[in-house]
Every structure is written in C-alpha cells, then in structure tokens.
Design a protein around this motif. Sequence first.
Motif, PDB file in Angstrom:
ATOM      1  N   ASN A 169       0.793  -1.235   0.000  1.00  0.00           N
ATOM      2  CA  ASN A 169       0.000   0.000   0.000  1.00  0.00           C
ATOM      3  C   ASN A 169       0.823   1.281   0.000  1.00  0.00           C
TER       4      ASN A 169
ATOM      5  N   ASP B 116      -1.227  12.688  10.338  1.00  0.00           N
ATOM      6  CA  ASP B 116      -1.122  11.536   9.445  1.00  0.00           C
ATOM      7  C   ASP B 116       0.240  11.475   8.755  1.00  0.00           C
TER       8      ASP B 116
ATOM      9  N   MET C 296      -0.404   5.449  -0.268  1.00  0.00           N
ATOM     10  CA  MET C 296      -0.444   6.261   0.952  1.00  0.00           C
ATOM     11  C   MET C 296      -0.069   7.718   0.695  1.00  0.00           C
TER      12      MET C 296
ATOM     13  N   TYR D 280       2.986   8.499   9.567  1.00  0.00           N
ATOM     14  CA  TYR D 280       3.556   7.725   8.458  1.00  0.00           C
ATOM     15  C   TYR D 280       5.076   7.656   8.589  1.00  0.00           C
TER      16      TYR D 280
ATOM     17  N   ARG E 191       1.286   9.569   3.707  1.00  0.00           N
ATOM     18  CA  ARG E 191       0.344   9.867   4.792  1.00  0.00           C
ATOM     19  C   ARG E 191      -0.194   8.556   5.351  1.00  0.00           C
TER      20      ARG E 191
ATOM     21  N   PRO F 197      -2.537   5.708   6.552  1.00  0.00           N
ATOM     22  CA  PRO F 197      -3.907   5.336   6.187  1.00  0.00           C
ATOM     23  C   PRO F 197      -4.812   5.337   7.409  1.00  0.00           C
ATOM     24  N   SER F 198      -6.087   5.180   7.149  1.00  0.00           N
ATOM     25  CA  SER F 198      -7.081   5.236   8.223  1.00  0.00           C
ATOM     26  C   SER F 198      -6.847   4.166   9.282  1.00  0.00           C
TER      27      SER F 198
END
Length: 210
Positions: A113, A188, A117, A192, A120, A122-123
């Motif tokens: 992923n 975020d 991203m 990260y 940043r 992810p949720s």
Amino acid sequence: MATNSNEIDNNLLTLSLSFPPPPVVAPPPPPPPPPSSRRPSKRKRTLKSETIPPPYPWATNHRAKVHSLNMLRLNQISTITGEVQCRRCERKYEIGFDLCDKFAQVGSFISANKELMHQRAPSIWMNPIYLNCKFCEQENSVKPIIASKKKSINWVFLLLGQFIGCCTLDQLKYFCKYNEIHRTGAKDRVLYQTYLSLCRQLDNTGPFYY
C-alpha cells in the motif's frame, strides 16, 4: 542718640533671633536610568543526556531507538510484550506479539500500500483496531498503555500491534526529533514517518524508505 542707635540694633538682633532658620531643602533625586535595550536573558534549558537506561530489552540506550531484528535474534528475543487496558472493564494485563510474524504483517501491508499512501498514514493506522478483552470479552476495547514519560514508550510493541496511532502528536514529534525526521505537518504525515522509521530500524533492507 548713640543710646537710641544701640537700642535699635539690640531690637533688630532680638527679632532676628526669634525667627526660626529657613528649612534645608533636600536636592531632587537623580533621574532614573534609561531602560536597557537588552532583553532579559531566558533561563537556559537543561540539556537531556544522549543516552538513557534501556526501558526494554529490545530498546537501545538512545531515545526512541530500537535494536535491529538481527540483534534481537542474536539475543534470542522473539516475543515483544506490552501492557494493555480494557476500556470497558478497565482491567490491565500484559500481552505478547510474535516479533517475526507481526513484523512480517506490517512489512507486507506497507509493501502493498505504500504507493497509495502518498506519505500519509492510512485510516487503519490513524484509527487502530483494538483487541478483544480476555476478561469481559468486549470486542475492540483493549488499548495499549502508553508510558507517560516519552523516553519509556514501548515503540516496538506499538509497531507490531499497529497501535502507534494511539500516540499523541507531541509523542510522535518526540520520536521524529530523536531520529532526525522533519516533524512539522499534520498527524497523518508524522505518523507515516514514524512507522517507516521504526521499520527501518528493525530492518534497513525492506521497502521502508520514502
């Protein structure tokens, strides 16, 4: 005539002696000195020591730094433990994560992923999925207990459980500060950077560069 003159002189002398002497006036005080253009000196901050007692066997004696996977294997450390607490029944207990299995899961997620991203978090990192309580069996209710002192935060445990998002922005900036990472921006972005930096500390050959 001489007698009258002497009497006049005596009367004048008597009158002059009957009046009090003039009061002594003190000189005015000197003007205050002009205000200084220098700013008051600020109290110097106490410099923190570069080294600390390692808070965990998998942590080094440097702030926010952990041992590599190879070093942990050499020291026969295969399980990373940490304290958690249920939000419902408020019971506290300790759990352990298998180091290799959990780190492989985190690494696979990043590898699959990373391009999506855009640097940043992810949720799922911003809003971690909590564990089920082993006492009251409440789902998604067991959170990690994060040390109040930043130097004692259990970073590897938080990484393996993907719980780093439970940290405050101030705690994340502390990690970035001692790993020479740019620490401005939204949570975020800082989160990260924290994830990837921790992964690089454990394995600097993986897909953990940005």
